[in-house]
Write an enzyme that holds these catalytic residues in place. Structure first.
Site, mmCIF file in Angstrom:
data_model
loop_
_atom_site.group_PDB
_atom_site.id
_atom_site.type_symbol
_atom_site.label_atom_id
_atom_site.label_comp_id
_atom_site.label_asym_id
_atom_site.label_seq_id
_atom_site.Cartn_x
_atom_site.Cartn_y
_atom_site.Cartn_z
ATOM 1 C CE LYS A 1 -3.543 -2.677 0.103
ATOM 2 N NZ LYS A 1 -2.904 -3.997 0.096
HETATM 3 C C1 LIG Z 1 -9.353 -4.065 -1.610
HETATM 4 C C2 LIG Z 1 -8.652 -4.718 -0.455
HETATM 5 N N1 LIG Z 1 -9.340 -4.988 0.662
HETATM 6 C C3 LIG Z 1 -8.746 -5.561 1.734
HETATM 7 C C4 LIG Z 1 -7.415 -5.892 1.722
HETATM 8 C C5 LIG Z 1 -6.799 -6.548 2.919
HETATM 9 O O1 LIG Z 1 -5.864 -5.715 3.549
HETATM 10 P P1 LIG Z 1 -4.910 -6.302 4.678
HETATM 11 O O2 LIG Z 1 -3.840 -7.067 3.981
HETATM 12 O O3 LIG Z 1 -4.392 -5.113 5.405
HETATM 13 O O4 LIG Z 1 -5.747 -7.172 5.546
HETATM 14 C C6 LIG Z 1 -6.653 -5.628 0.580
HETATM 15 C C7 LIG Z 1 -5.226 -5.985 0.542
HETATM 16 O O5 LIG Z 1 -4.587 -6.053 -0.475
HETATM 17 C C8 LIG Z 1 -7.282 -5.039 -0.547
HETATM 18 O O6 LIG Z 1 -6.607 -4.769 -1.678
#
Ligand SMILES: Cc1ncc(COP(=O)(O)O)c(C=O)c1O
Length: 383
Positions: free
Chosen positions: A184
């Site tokens: 990110k």
């Molecule tokens: C659209 C979306 N939602 C949720 C997530 C999940 O994030 P995390 O890895 O912080 O749990 C991601 C991770 O790539 C994502 O791209």
């Protein structure tokens, strides 16, 4: 002479983050404490939200948000299938059922498709800001209000993006959930944040992230003058605490965010120029009322799917350039194989034709040029 490899992504961290981590390690307080509180306050101020609650990931942020909103077994939440699988999983973690809607040409939820999926069990719409491009928030909010549904934002990829001049995270829906994974734009290694205008929701989320405890560790240690304070466990919660080590990194990253986004937008523009009017490569859309942070740069390879796309990916690898085939579609993955899903033609098209190109702070104009030249050649070779 061989050229250096170009990875798909690379976190932008440096000496300031190192120093911030070292200071926390020396302080003796490693887990959720003063740095987390500071990061929450700074993040809330940055996006213009009344409250920000830090947790371990965006998946957890979404899960706890659904629990705190009382969404659970028997309830349905409409979301895109065209998203990282955590979007749908977070709904299932809360005991509810994801209902997949299609996307439009921006790769975000198509409002008409969402409306067509609303039924008696629908409780919420989960809008994803796909790879950093804000979803059509005003129309989705209007739809949600009209049907008395909650609107939650999966802003995993969208720190630093804006919609109609407002930063993503300034609440449009009831809550927005961010990810700070290293892929990110703002990273803390792993981590997540929920922003909301609702003080009660924020208080419940703070309890749920810390085993249902009535007091935070910081409160118990801070108020020495008040004497020993015995906590209570008011409900069953989880351990979703961000550490002060992560928050210290996050504070530095937050200061860098505007500069990081500016650089990413410049690199995205350079890709846009390189592929303008290309016969095969279609560049991502950015409607005039939204700004993407370009968390990722995703092109479509018109008519080049399956084996052809794989050949292109492998040809680029020979040139030491990493790309990733496509955005995933959750409804095609085994856990959702039995989910009854209406046709999702745009989702299928993006799933088949999309290709993620390298984009990171230090890529530079030279890097963009090298990727663009190699991709153009690989497309022509693939026929
Ligand atoms: C659209 C979306 N939602 C949720 C997530 C999940 O994030 P995390 O890895 O912080 O749990 C991601 C991770 O790539 C994502 O791209």
């Amino acid at each position: 002479m061989s050229l250096p490899p170009i990875p798909i992504a690379k976190p932008y961290v440096g000496a300031e983050e190192e120093a911030a981590v070292a200071a926390v390690l020396r302080s003796g307080w490693l887990t959720q404490g003063a740095r987390v509180a500071e990061f929450e306050t700074a993040f809330a101020a940055h996006v213009g939200a009344a409250h920000a609650v830090a947790v371990t990931s965006c998946t957890t942020a979404l899960h706890l948000t659904f629990v705190a909103l009382g969404i659970g077994p028997g309830d349905e939440v409409i979301c895109p299938s065209l998203s990282f699988i955590a979007t749908a999983n977070s709904i299932v973690h809360a005991g509810a059922t994801p209902v997949f809607a299609d996307v439009d040409e921006t790769m975000n939820l198509a409002v008409a498709s969402v409306e067509a999926r609303i039924g008696p069990r629908t409780k919420a719409i989960l809008a994803v800001h796909q790879v950093g491009l804000p979803a059509e928030l005003d129309q989705l909010r209007e739809l949600a209000n009209r049907h008395k549904l909650l609107l939650v934002e999966d802003a995993a990829c969208a720190a630093g993006s804006s919609y109609r001049g407002n930063p993503i995270g300034r609440p449009v829906g009831v809550a927005a959930c961010f990810s700070f994974h290293p892929r990110k734009v703002l990273t803390t290694g792993e981590g997540g944040m929920i922003t909301t205008a609702d003080a009660q929701l924020a208080a419940r989320l703070r309890r749920l992230r810390q085993h249902g405890m009535s007091l935070s560790d910081l409160d118990r240690h801070r108020n020495v003058a008040a004497g020993y304070q015995r906590e209570q466990y008011l409900e069953i919660g989880w351990n979703a605490r961000m550490t002060d080590i992560q928050a210290a990194v996050g504070l530095v990253q937050l200061g860098r965010l505007p500069g990081i986004v500016t650089r990413r937008r410049e690199l995205a523009s350079a890709y846009g120029r390189a592929f303008s009017d290309h016969a095969i490569i279609a560049t991502p859309l950015e409607p005039a009322d939204r700004q993407s942070n370009y968390q990722s740069y995703v092109v479509q390879l018109r008519g080049h799917t399956g084996a052809q796309r794989d050949r292109i990916v492998n040809r680029l690898l020979e040139e030491q350039i990493a790309t990733r085939p496509g955005l995933m579609a959750a409804h095609l993955q085994p856990p959702y194989a039995k989910t009854v899903t209406a046709a999702l033609p745009m989702t299928d098209r993006f799933g088949d034709e999309s290709l993620m190109l390298p984009l990171y702070h230090e890529l530079g104009a030279d890097g963009v040029e090298r990727v663009a030249r190699a991709l153009d050649l690989a497309c022509r070779e693939a026929g």
